[in-house]
Design an enzyme around this catalytic site. Structure first.
Site, PDB file in Angstrom:
ATOM      1  N   LYS A 296       0.779  -1.107   0.047  1.00  0.00           N
ATOM      2  CA  LYS A 296       0.083   0.065  -0.107  1.00  0.00           C
ATOM      3  C   LYS A 296       0.828   1.212  -0.188  1.00  0.00           C
ATOM      4  O   LYS A 296       1.423   1.490   0.944  1.00  0.00           O
ATOM      5  CB  LYS A 296      -0.841   0.242   1.226  1.00  0.00           C
ATOM      6  CG  LYS A 296      -2.034   0.948   1.012  1.00  0.00           C
ATOM      7  CD  LYS A 296      -2.310   1.473   2.581  1.00  0.00           C
ATOM      8  CE  LYS A 296      -1.836   2.872   3.016  1.00  0.00           C
ATOM      9  NZ  LYS A 296      -1.955   3.925   2.137  1.00  0.00           N
TER      10      LYS A 296
ATOM     11  N   GLY B 252       6.949   5.112   7.878  1.00  0.00           N
ATOM     12  CA  GLY B 252       5.805   6.358   8.398  1.00  0.00           C
ATOM     13  C   GLY B 252       6.029   7.061   9.547  1.00  0.00           C
ATOM     14  O   GLY B 252       7.223   6.858  10.408  1.00  0.00           O
TER      15      GLY B 252
ATOM     16  N   THR C 235       1.913   6.140  13.952  1.00  0.00           N
ATOM     17  CA  THR C 235       1.001   4.989  13.228  1.00  0.00           C
ATOM     18  C   THR C 235       1.888   3.778  13.359  1.00  0.00           C
ATOM     19  O   THR C 235       1.227   2.911  13.545  1.00  0.00           O
ATOM     20  CB  THR C 235       1.062   5.499  11.714  1.00  0.00           C
ATOM     21  OG1 THR C 235       0.924   6.825  11.459  1.00  0.00           O
ATOM     22  CG2 THR C 235       0.236   4.697  10.665  1.00  0.00           C
TER      23      THR C 235
ATOM     24  N   GLU D  18      10.152   1.697  10.441  1.00  0.00           N
ATOM     25  CA  GLU D  18      10.824   3.022   9.984  1.00  0.00           C
ATOM     26  C   GLU D  18      10.024   4.139  10.211  1.00  0.00           C
ATOM     27  O   GLU D  18       9.358   4.425   9.494  1.00  0.00           O
ATOM     28  CB  GLU D  18      11.470   2.890   8.762  1.00  0.00           C
ATOM     29  CG  GLU D  18      12.225   1.693   8.385  1.00  0.00           C
ATOM     30  CD  GLU D  18      13.645   1.533   8.952  1.00  0.00           C
ATOM     31  OE1 GLU D  18      14.158   2.877   9.240  1.00  0.00           O
ATOM     32  OE2 GLU D  18      14.354   0.387   8.927  1.00  0.00           O
TER      33      GLU D  18
ATOM     34  N   CYS E 100      12.943  11.983   6.083  1.00  0.00           N
ATOM     35  CA  CYS E 100      13.151  11.710   7.522  1.00  0.00           C
ATOM     36  C   CYS E 100      14.504  11.624   8.072  1.00  0.00           C
ATOM     37  O   CYS E 100      14.800  11.832   9.305  1.00  0.00           O
ATOM     38  CB  CYS E 100      12.687  10.288   7.621  1.00  0.00           C
ATOM     39  SG  CYS E 100      13.474   9.180   6.496  1.00  0.00           S
TER      40      CYS E 100
ATOM     41  N   GLU F  25       8.853  16.198  15.733  1.00  0.00           N
ATOM     42  CA  GLU F  25       8.971  16.246  14.125  1.00  0.00           C
ATOM     43  C   GLU F  25       8.120  17.297  13.649  1.00  0.00           C
ATOM     44  O   GLU F  25       6.953  17.122  13.575  1.00  0.00           O
ATOM     45  CB  GLU F  25       8.988  14.756  13.663  1.00  0.00           C
ATOM     46  CG  GLU F  25       9.190  14.618  12.262  1.00  0.00           C
ATOM     47  CD  GLU F  25       9.109  13.137  11.636  1.00  0.00           C
ATOM     48  OE1 GLU F  25       8.110  12.531  11.943  1.00  0.00           O
ATOM     49  OE2 GLU F  25       9.884  12.693  11.080  1.00  0.00           O
TER      50      GLU F  25
HETATM   51  P1  NAD Z   1       1.759   7.965   8.024  1.00  0.00           P
HETATM   52  O1  NAD Z   1       2.260   7.329   9.262  1.00  0.00           O
HETATM   53  O2  NAD Z   1       0.798   9.112   8.218  1.00  0.00           O
HETATM   54  O3  NAD Z   1       1.560   7.122   6.864  1.00  0.00           O
HETATM   55  C1  NAD Z   1       2.436   6.141   6.411  1.00  0.00           C
HETATM   56  C2  NAD Z   1       1.761   5.071   5.891  1.00  0.00           C
HETATM   57  O4  NAD Z   1       1.097   4.395   6.493  1.00  0.00           O
HETATM   58  C3  NAD Z   1       0.694   5.540   4.526  1.00  0.00           C
HETATM   59  O5  NAD Z   1       0.745   4.819   3.552  1.00  0.00           O
HETATM   60  C4  NAD Z   1      -0.588   5.666   5.369  1.00  0.00           C
HETATM   61  O6  NAD Z   1      -1.726   5.561   4.479  1.00  0.00           O
HETATM   62  C5  NAD Z   1      -0.451   4.373   6.303  1.00  0.00           C
HETATM   63  N1  NAD Z   1      -1.196   4.219   7.477  1.00  0.00           N
HETATM   64  C6  NAD Z   1      -1.795   5.441   8.042  1.00  0.00           C
HETATM   65  N2  NAD Z   1      -2.391   4.880   9.291  1.00  0.00           N
HETATM   66  C7  NAD Z   1      -2.548   3.751   9.268  1.00  0.00           C
HETATM   67  C8  NAD Z   1      -3.047   2.626  10.117  1.00  0.00           C
HETATM   68  N3  NAD Z   1      -3.636   2.982  10.925  1.00  0.00           N
HETATM   69  N4  NAD Z   1      -2.628   1.411   9.635  1.00  0.00           N
HETATM   70  C9  NAD Z   1      -1.775   1.018   8.700  1.00  0.00           C
HETATM   71  N5  NAD Z   1      -1.207   1.902   7.863  1.00  0.00           N
HETATM   72  C10 NAD Z   1      -1.585   3.064   8.195  1.00  0.00           C
HETATM   73  O7  NAD Z   1       3.281   8.837   7.635  1.00  0.00           O
HETATM   74  P2  NAD Z   1       3.461   9.876   6.266  1.00  0.00           P
HETATM   75  O8  NAD Z   1       2.724  10.990   6.942  1.00  0.00           O
HETATM   76  O9  NAD Z   1       2.840   9.171   5.225  1.00  0.00           O
HETATM   77  O10 NAD Z   1       5.056  10.087   6.350  1.00  0.00           O
HETATM   78  C11 NAD Z   1       5.655  10.920   7.156  1.00  0.00           C
HETATM   79  C12 NAD Z   1       6.367  10.099   8.400  1.00  0.00           C
HETATM   80  O11 NAD Z   1       7.071   9.043   7.862  1.00  0.00           O
HETATM   81  C13 NAD Z   1       7.286  11.030   9.248  1.00  0.00           C
HETATM   82  O12 NAD Z   1       7.125  10.913  10.439  1.00  0.00           O
HETATM   83  C14 NAD Z   1       8.714  10.746   8.594  1.00  0.00           C
HETATM   84  O13 NAD Z   1       9.578  10.922   9.565  1.00  0.00           O
HETATM   85  C15 NAD Z   1       8.374   9.083   8.384  1.00  0.00           C
HETATM   86  N6  NAD Z   1       9.312   8.451   7.594  1.00  0.00           N
HETATM   87  C16 NAD Z   1      10.353   7.529   8.056  1.00  0.00           C
HETATM   88  C17 NAD Z   1      11.344   7.021   7.268  1.00  0.00           C
HETATM   89  C18 NAD Z   1      12.190   5.948   7.758  1.00  0.00           C
HETATM   90  O14 NAD Z   1      13.101   5.551   7.029  1.00  0.00           O
HETATM   91  N7  NAD Z   1      12.611   6.231   9.301  1.00  0.00           N
HETATM   92  C19 NAD Z   1      11.266   7.484   6.022  1.00  0.00           C
HETATM   93  C20 NAD Z   1      10.394   8.219   5.251  1.00  0.00           C
HETATM   94  C21 NAD Z   1       9.331   8.845   6.236  1.00  0.00           C
END
Ligand code: NAD
Length: 481
Positions: A173, A226, A230, A248, A282, A384
């Site tokens: 997804k 993400g 989450t 991650e 990130c 963040e």
């Molecule tokens: P998010 O957590 O809102 O969403 C990430 C993914 O999870 C999306 O596909 C979303 O639809 C899905 N999701 C949301 N709720 C969910 C649930 N209840 N169950 C399962 N899946 C769910 O994050 P975002 O806003 O898309 O991304 C930004 C975040 O990601 C920032 O915190 C950033 O630091 C982090 N990030 C981390 C890394 C890393 O490698 N550590 C890399 C990139 C981004």
């Protein structure tokens, strides 16, 4: 208006419920396509297709799996410009960044794991005359892969490629905020001849599609990138089901600048580590700590450069600062700038939304923002923000700056600038971060472990670790008679 479709069992299909979500172009603020608002029924279809495909795919010779993944990489290269444009439109990132980082890296991810699987070896442990042990690494089953919006195709493929190479079939997804290149990838997989059901891509909201993947009783492995909140929710659901989890998550990375650094090199790279992809990486260094003798010189030069960095149309080759990914995220970033002022911070430059003209008049842009005068443990310095916003803080000793750097709940990445090799080693050893760059940033060798400590995640991606994550190790002990 273009309607994207799910990729299930080798074909592109509409969501069963028939509902769609608007997909915005962040540079214009306009809806430019629609994506399936899928639900657990679509996830179930995808799971069933993946489960049917698993026995054959997991037994397909490594060389054959490898050749298929290489073919996908070649197709990504062949469509480099189309994918770069799509990524830039969908995410708001400068086309130049999509061309040089996101899309080449997506192809590299496939190539890396297509070749990596050919070199994965297993262990044998001899107990002298008593017995011999050997380890079988077997694909874990149907893997769930969930990815974010900031580096859409780059991070999507960072999960899918090792899962497929390891012999898993996948239900994936992408973020509902940036679905386009994952959709285009599904077309490329069809063109590459990937057997049906091996990769399934279900579009939609996290709380619906992501949650259904996470809770699915027969998906034993979840790889998630993400936000930390989450990730915590996913862990709560996955733990009692004893799923293997790779998380991650978020970061609040320190960029530690010692007075003996190579100033010009540091300044140039600190602009990148602060504002690349509008600060929506990130790994960006959002807390900049400067040794006091260098503080004023750095501040002046950095603010000067930040003022020159102008937000522009992401589709323009010359643009280096694009649009913020969504209206909601733009509001969040602006609210943190307001909070920083409330907390006593001084905005040295930026701080405002940018109003562009022409096609981008309705877009979501924010000036590069530099703030000083905040204490290390205020909310602005602990939470963040994930935008083009950095704080400056002076320090006097290594001990002091390590205290600041390690004070957050996060531990993803850290940056150190110094020409003193002993200090570089010393500070790197004591920084609570999974990834540390000395005198550089975002320099990536795909063989190295990638991931965070503390609330930045669990497990490591990259190298053979990612392949092993998608496998179950089985020890066979044979007694010698
Ligand atoms: P998010 O957590 O809102 O969403 C990430 C993914 O999870 C999306 O596909 C979303 O639809 C899905 N999701 C949301 N709720 C969910 C649930 N209840 N169950 C399962 N899946 C769910 O994050 P975002 O806003 O898309 O991304 C930004 C975040 O990601 C920032 O915190 C950033 O630091 C982090 N990030 C981390 C890394 C890393 O490698 N550590 C890399 C990139 C981004």
């Amino acid at each position: 208006m273009e309607r994207l479709r799910n990729y299930i069992d080798g074909v592109l299909v509409a969501p069963l419920g028939g509902a769609y979500i608007d997909n915005y172009n962040p540079a214009t603020g306009n809806v430019y396509s629609q994506i399936p608002d899928s639900d657990e029924r679509d996830v179930e279809l995808a799971y069933e297709a993946a489960a049917r495909a698993f026995p054959a795919w997991s037994r397909t010779a490594k060389e054959e799996r490898s050749a298929l993944l290489m073919r996908i990489a070649d197709l990504i290269d062949a469509h480099h410009e189309m994918l770069s444009r799509a990524e830039s439109t969908d995410n708001g990132k400068p086309i130049q960044l999509a061309r040089t980082v996101d899309i080449p890296r997506a192809a590299a991810n496939f190539r890396f794991y297509a070749t990596g699987i050919l070199h994965l070896s297993s262990e044998a442990n001899s107990m002298e005359e008593t017995a011999i042990n050997y380890t079988l690494n077997e694909p874990a089953g149907v893997a769930g892969c969930i990815s974010p919006w900031n580096l859409p195709l780059y991070l999507f493929t960072w999960k899918i490629a090792p899962a497929l190479a390891a012999g898993c079939t996948v239900v994936a997804k992408p973020s509902e905020i940036t679905p386009m290149t994952a959709f285009l990838l599904s077309e490329l997989c069809i063109a590459a001849g990937l057997p049906k059901g091996v990769l399934n891509i279900v579009h939609g909201y996290g709380h619906r599609v992501g949650a259904a993947i996470t809770a699915h009783p027969s998906i034993p492995v979840i790889s998630f990138t993400g936000g930390t909140k989450t990730g915590a929710g996913i862990a709560r659901i996955a733990a009692p089901l004893f799923k293997k989890l790779s998380l991650e998550l978020g970061g609040k990375n320190p960029n530690i600048i010692f007075a003996d650094c190579d100033f010009e090199q540091m300044l140039k790279m600190t602009m990148h580590s602060s504002f690349s992809n509008q600060g929506e990486i990130c790994l960006c260094g959002s807390r900049i700590f400067i040794e006091r003798p260098l503080y004023e010189k750095f501040k002046q030069a950095f603010v000067e450069k930040a003022k020159q960095l102008k937000a522009g149309d992401p589709a323009d080759d010359k643009t280096r600062l694009g649009a913020i990914v969504s209206k909601q995220h733009k509001e969040k970033i602006l609210s943190y700038i307001a909070l920083a002022k409330d907390e006593g911070g001084t905005v040295l430059c930026g701080g405002n939304q940018v109003q562009l003209n022409g096609e981008c008049a309705g877009g979501w842009f924010i000036e590069p923002t530099v703030i000083e005068g905040l204490v290390f443990d205020c909310r602005t310095n602990q939470e963040e923000i994930f935008g083009p916003v950095v704080t400056l803080t002076p320090f006097d000793t290594e001990e002091e700056v390590l205290g600041y750097a390690n004070s957050t709940q996060y531990g993803l990445a850290g940056i150190i600038w110094t020409t003193n090799l002993n200090r570089a080693h010393r500070v790197a050893q004591r920084l609570q971060s999974g990834i540390i760059w000395v005198n550089c940033w975002l320099l990536r060798d795909l063989r190295t472990p990638f991931g965070g400590m503390k609330q930045s995640g669990m497990g490591r991606e990259g190298g053979f670790e990612a392949l092993r994550f998608f496998m179950e190790a089985k020890n066979v002990c044979i007694k010698l008679s």
